[in-house]
Design an enzyme around this catalytic site. Structure first.
Site, mmCIF file in Angstrom:
data_model
loop_
_atom_site.group_PDB
_atom_site.id
_atom_site.type_symbol
_atom_site.label_atom_id
_atom_site.label_comp_id
_atom_site.label_asym_id
_atom_site.label_seq_id
_atom_site.Cartn_x
_atom_site.Cartn_y
_atom_site.Cartn_z
ATOM 1 N N GLN A 86 2.074 -2.917 -5.491
ATOM 2 C CA GLN A 86 0.685 -2.919 -5.041
ATOM 3 C C GLN A 86 -0.065 -1.712 -5.600
ATOM 4 O O GLN A 86 -0.127 -0.662 -4.973
ATOM 5 C CB GLN A 86 0.605 -2.947 -3.513
ATOM 6 N N PHE A 87 -0.662 -1.905 -6.773
ATOM 7 C CA PHE A 87 -1.390 -0.818 -7.426
ATOM 8 C C PHE A 87 -2.596 -0.368 -6.618
ATOM 9 O O PHE A 87 -3.071 0.754 -6.771
ATOM 10 C CB PHE A 87 -1.809 -1.216 -8.843
ATOM 11 N N THR A 88 -3.087 -1.227 -5.721
ATOM 12 C CA THR A 88 -4.282 -0.880 -4.949
ATOM 13 C C THR A 88 -4.037 0.265 -3.965
ATOM 14 O O THR A 88 -4.993 0.805 -3.406
ATOM 15 C CB THR A 88 -4.842 -2.098 -4.195
#
Length: 148
Positions: free
Chosen positions: A78-80
């Site tokens: 999850q790069f967010t």
């Protein structure tokens, strides 16, 4: 690296409306990686997550780790987690790791979790995923290797 850990009764990940992976009791991990992360960060997180005692014993105390309850891990990239919201209303993701590097680090993280004796299932790096979970507690812990 940042990891959001949720203790769950069950969790699953679907891609394009098809079930990709699922677990029962255990941890849902949301994993964020940036370019300055290292294998030392992975080792730190694997040790903390593997030995974390947040499951209740017979006396209702959180004294048991994942292996003590035969728990599983569902690990989702999850790069967010590295969203920057300082300016305006649209987040910037410039702090997130470059995709090739982040993918390699994510794979290494999951492999080291497996090597530590954990049962690990994953999502698909870079995919648009739908996550279903039943949080137990709720019990949520955030790990950030910048604050070891």
């Amino acid at each position: 690296m940042k990891v959001v850990l949720q203790r769950v009764n069950k969790a699953s990940v679907s891609i394009n409306d098809h079930l990709f992976n699922k677990i029962n009791k255990g941890y849902l991990l949301l994993v964020g990686i940036k370019d300055s992360d290292s294998s030392d960060d992975i080792d730190y997180l694997v040790r903390k997550i593997t030995n974390l005692r947040i499951f209740e014993d017979d006396n209702g105390k959180t004294n048991l780790n994942l292996s003590s309850v035969n728990g599983e891990i569902l690990s989702i990239s999850q790069f967010t987690l590295y969203a920057n919201t300082k300016h305006g209303n649209r987040p910037s993701f410039v702090d997130a790791g470059e995709p090739n590097f982040a993918s390699e680090m994510y794979d290494s993280f999951n492999q080291k979790l497996l090597d530590a004796g954990n049962s690990v299932k994953t999502g698909q790096f870079g995919a648009d995923m739908q996550i279903d979970l039943q949080n137990d507690g709720p019990f949520t812990i955030v790990f950030d290797t910048e604050n070891k």
